[in-house]
Enzyme design. Sequence first.
Site, PDB file in Angstrom:
ATOM      1  N   ASP A 184      -1.156  -4.191  -5.523  1.00  0.00           N
ATOM      2  CA  ASP A 184      -0.449  -3.263  -6.413  1.00  0.00           C
ATOM      3  C   ASP A 184       1.032  -3.594  -6.231  1.00  0.00           C
ATOM      4  O   ASP A 184       1.733  -2.975  -5.441  1.00  0.00           O
ATOM      5  CB  ASP A 184      -0.770  -1.819  -5.989  1.00  0.00           C
ATOM      6  CG  ASP A 184      -0.174  -0.800  -6.942  1.00  0.00           C
ATOM      7  OD1 ASP A 184       0.028  -1.143  -8.120  1.00  0.00           O
ATOM      8  OD2 ASP A 184       0.088   0.331  -6.506  1.00  0.00           O
ATOM      9  N   CYS A 209       2.819  -1.174 -12.594  1.00  0.00           N
ATOM     10  CA  CYS A 209       3.040  -0.017 -13.467  1.00  0.00           C
ATOM     11  C   CYS A 209       4.105  -0.385 -14.499  1.00  0.00           C
ATOM     12  O   CYS A 209       5.034   0.367 -14.738  1.00  0.00           O
ATOM     13  CB  CYS A 209       3.419   1.218 -12.657  1.00  0.00           C
ATOM     14  SG  CYS A 209       4.932   1.054 -11.712  1.00  0.00           S
ATOM     15  N   PRO A 225       3.114   4.476  -0.982  1.00  0.00           N
ATOM     16  CA  PRO A 225       2.844   5.481   0.046  1.00  0.00           C
ATOM     17  C   PRO A 225       1.360   5.789   0.267  1.00  0.00           C
ATOM     18  O   PRO A 225       1.040   6.654   1.071  1.00  0.00           O
ATOM     19  CB  PRO A 225       3.567   6.714  -0.495  1.00  0.00           C
ATOM     20  CG  PRO A 225       3.495   6.560  -1.986  1.00  0.00           C
ATOM     21  CD  PRO A 225       3.579   5.084  -2.252  1.00  0.00           C
ATOM     22  N   GLY A 226       0.469   5.110  -0.439  1.00  0.00           N
ATOM     23  CA  GLY A 226      -0.940   5.269  -0.084  1.00  0.00           C
ATOM     24  C   GLY A 226      -1.831   5.856  -1.164  1.00  0.00           C
ATOM     25  O   GLY A 226      -2.983   6.193  -0.887  1.00  0.00           O
ATOM     26  N   GLY A 227      -1.310   5.971  -2.388  1.00  0.00           N
ATOM     27  CA  GLY A 227      -2.132   6.528  -3.471  1.00  0.00           C
ATOM     28  C   GLY A 227      -3.443   5.773  -3.625  1.00  0.00           C
ATOM     29  O   GLY A 227      -4.532   6.354  -3.630  1.00  0.00           O
ATOM     30  N   LYS A 228      -3.319   4.457  -3.691  1.00  0.00           N
ATOM     31  CA  LYS A 228      -4.529   3.667  -3.940  1.00  0.00           C
ATOM     32  C   LYS A 228      -5.324   3.473  -2.656  1.00  0.00           C
ATOM     33  O   LYS A 228      -6.558   3.442  -2.690  1.00  0.00           O
ATOM     34  CB  LYS A 228      -4.156   2.352  -4.611  1.00  0.00           C
ATOM     35  CG  LYS A 228      -3.590   2.632  -6.017  1.00  0.00           C
ATOM     36  CD  LYS A 228      -3.127   1.426  -6.751  1.00  0.00           C
ATOM     37  CE  LYS A 228      -2.601   1.782  -8.123  1.00  0.00           C
ATOM     38  NZ  LYS A 228      -1.158   2.017  -8.184  1.00  0.00           N
ATOM     39  N   ARG A 267       8.413   2.953   4.798  1.00  0.00           N
ATOM     40  CA  ARG A 267       7.331   3.270   3.848  1.00  0.00           C
ATOM     41  C   ARG A 267       5.967   3.157   4.538  1.00  0.00           C
ATOM     42  O   ARG A 267       5.036   3.880   4.209  1.00  0.00           O
ATOM     43  CB  ARG A 267       7.405   2.344   2.628  1.00  0.00           C
ATOM     44  CG  ARG A 267       8.605   2.674   1.729  1.00  0.00           C
ATOM     45  CD  ARG A 267       8.728   1.724   0.550  1.00  0.00           C
ATOM     46  NE  ARG A 267       7.624   1.762  -0.374  1.00  0.00           N
ATOM     47  CZ  ARG A 267       7.463   2.649  -1.352  1.00  0.00           C
ATOM     48  NH1 ARG A 267       8.356   3.596  -1.537  1.00  0.00           N
ATOM     49  NH2 ARG A 267       6.417   2.596  -2.158  1.00  0.00           N
ATOM     50  N   GLU A 319       2.002  -2.447   4.415  1.00  0.00           N
ATOM     51  CA  GLU A 319       3.254  -2.176   3.705  1.00  0.00           C
ATOM     52  C   GLU A 319       4.375  -2.914   4.429  1.00  0.00           C
ATOM     53  O   GLU A 319       4.541  -2.777   5.636  1.00  0.00           O
ATOM     54  CB  GLU A 319       3.526  -0.673   3.661  1.00  0.00           C
ATOM     55  CG  GLU A 319       4.922  -0.289   3.222  1.00  0.00           C
ATOM     56  CD  GLU A 319       5.339  -0.844   1.859  1.00  0.00           C
ATOM     57  OE1 GLU A 319       4.546  -0.814   0.908  1.00  0.00           O
ATOM     58  OE2 GLU A 319       6.477  -1.340   1.758  1.00  0.00           O
ATOM     59  N   ALA A 355       0.766  -1.246   0.000  1.00  0.00           N
ATOM     60  CA  ALA A 355       0.000   0.000   0.000  1.00  0.00           C
ATOM     61  C   ALA A 355       0.802   1.304   0.000  1.00  0.00           C
ATOM     62  O   ALA A 355       0.252   2.343  -0.340  1.00  0.00           O
ATOM     63  CB  ALA A 355      -0.942   0.010   1.199  1.00  0.00           C
TER      64      ALA A 355
HETATM   65  N1  SAM Z   1      -0.069   0.987  -3.900  1.00  0.00           N
HETATM   66  C1  SAM Z   1       0.937   2.000  -3.674  1.00  0.00           C
HETATM   67  C2  SAM Z   1       0.343   3.350  -3.998  1.00  0.00           C
HETATM   68  O1  SAM Z   1      -0.589   3.428  -4.777  1.00  0.00           O
HETATM   69  O2  SAM Z   1       0.833   4.354  -3.439  1.00  0.00           O
HETATM   70  C3  SAM Z   1       2.206   1.699  -4.446  1.00  0.00           C
HETATM   71  C4  SAM Z   1       2.764   0.343  -4.146  1.00  0.00           C
HETATM   72  S1  SAM Z   1       4.318  -0.007  -4.869  1.00  0.00           S
HETATM   73  C5  SAM Z   1       3.923  -0.244  -6.518  1.00  0.00           C
HETATM   74  C6  SAM Z   1       4.625  -1.616  -4.284  1.00  0.00           C
HETATM   75  C7  SAM Z   1       4.890  -1.728  -2.796  1.00  0.00           C
HETATM   76  O3  SAM Z   1       5.134  -3.101  -2.496  1.00  0.00           O
HETATM   77  C8  SAM Z   1       6.099  -0.961  -2.307  1.00  0.00           C
HETATM   78  O4  SAM Z   1       5.732  -0.059  -1.291  1.00  0.00           O
HETATM   79  C9  SAM Z   1       7.035  -2.031  -1.763  1.00  0.00           C
HETATM   80  O5  SAM Z   1       7.722  -1.642  -0.598  1.00  0.00           O
HETATM   81  C10 SAM Z   1       6.106  -3.186  -1.466  1.00  0.00           C
HETATM   82  N2  SAM Z   1       6.798  -4.508  -1.516  1.00  0.00           N
HETATM   83  C11 SAM Z   1       8.070  -4.767  -1.874  1.00  0.00           C
HETATM   84  N3  SAM Z   1       8.325  -6.088  -1.750  1.00  0.00           N
HETATM   85  C12 SAM Z   1       7.204  -6.670  -1.268  1.00  0.00           C
HETATM   86  C13 SAM Z   1       6.857  -7.994  -0.909  1.00  0.00           C
HETATM   87  N4  SAM Z   1       7.717  -8.991  -1.040  1.00  0.00           N
HETATM   88  N5  SAM Z   1       5.622  -8.213  -0.439  1.00  0.00           N
HETATM   89  C14 SAM Z   1       4.740  -7.210  -0.321  1.00  0.00           C
HETATM   90  N6  SAM Z   1       5.017  -5.933  -0.663  1.00  0.00           N
HETATM   91  C15 SAM Z   1       6.226  -5.664  -1.120  1.00  0.00           C
END
Ligand code: SAM
Length: 439
Positions: A182, A235, A116-119, A142, A137, A114
């Site tokens: 996400d 993305c 930084p929280g956009g979604k 983060r 998260e 989640a």
């Molecule tokens: N949904 C967020 C938003 O809209 O602001 C963006 C999420 S970003 C694409 C993916 C997130 O997954 C990151 O914050 C990252 O730290 C986390 N992440 C990294 N490895 C992970 C894992 N093994 N399991 C779960 N989350 C993980």
Amino acid sequence: MVDLPYDYLERVKRQLGASYPAFLKSYEEERTYGLRYNPLKIEKETLRQALSAQQITTEQVPWAAEGLYYPADTHPGRLPLHEAGAYYIQEPSAMVAVELLDPQPGESVLDLCAAPGGKSTQIAGRLQGKGLLVCNEVISKRAKALSSNIERMGVTNAVVLNETPQRLAERFPAFFDRILVDAPCSGEGMFRKDVQARGEWSYAQTQLCAKRQREILAQAVQMLKPGGVLVYATCTFAPQENEQNAAWLVQEYPSLRLTAQEQIWPHLQRGEGHFAARFIKEGTVFAQAAAELSDRKNRGPVSEEFYQFCEQTLTAQARERLLEGVRSGRLAAFGEQLYLLPPGIRSLDGLKTERAGLQLGCCKKRRFEPAHALAMALHPDEVSQTVELAEPERYLRGEQIGCGTQKGWTLVTVCGCSAGWGKASAGVLKNHYPKGLRR
Ligand code: SAM
């Protein structure tokens, strides 16, 4: 010619065929900028007018009701209204995932990756304060940024956790109506706005991402109720992380049915690029006994000071809303801090928790000090005293503000959006904007 990895371009060429030159040309064009108005705090048209008064003209994002484009040379992220939680800066194509998720007020929703929280904050807007939002998260730093955005946007019904997907799956089997994954990805849709991301790309990395995404998805499926909806988003444009993972998921879990799949491309739409796939888990939801908070030891006694604060500061309706939550056993004390847990959450015992619902405030030395989160979650018509700031920057810097004959806790607002607390006495409003947020 843009500087992009050769193997990446060769793969996209195979993927896109005749439209590849148009895709390549999109790298010479300006990236897109977007924000999402916060329905918890402001009407869309009110925000558009307030931004327009700052010479920021906005246009509707076609695939997300809350989404607005803003021009490249403007900086809405620097305005006091941003600190007041009126909107969230978000890349426009990223808004498509929650549109597909389509969360409804009253549901239990998990945003598994989640920060930084956009979604998460988009989901919160759709839930309208009703139901449960669990934002998770895995990276601690983060998770803190996520928690602070949940606070800024005035979300009342979210729990912020800092756990691995596996630990959550053990705690929440078949629990959620809707889940968003996400996932961390190779980020090809970031290449226009983040030149450094281009240098980090490799084929091996996309393979690694695809594997990790499957591991995360496998945990997410365990937490989905029969009849529930799962949205998987990235993305990137890499097929092994997108369509191939979606196909893997339905093959591995026959109870899942793929019901929609979308890819936003920068040469076809006004967005940087996003993939989202929606699945429904077959089966019927049987009436479940409401999951009650079993964590009795966290239910601290309601202090007289908190009641007094409610009596003196809140309108009868807002008071009733909070106290109804208290009566239904959702008040939780963590040390001196009081929280109102969202309905439907089980015990948080043993889970790394950044935010246990709505932070109400701190009870100490026979005083109750309301939390910033409570101010951000209140509407001006829910408190007995408000001050609309003529110079919001001064408040955000921590300065004292002159006020009339008011006395006691006062909600400070920017364009009608709550921005924090002040405490009025002798014509002066003592500034209670948190020191860590001051400009
Ligand atoms: N949904 C967020 C938003 O809209 O602001 C963006 C999420 S970003 C694409 C993916 C997130 O997954 C990151 O914050 C990252 O730290 C986390 N992440 C990294 N490895 C992970 C894992 N093994 N399991 C779960 N989350 C993980």
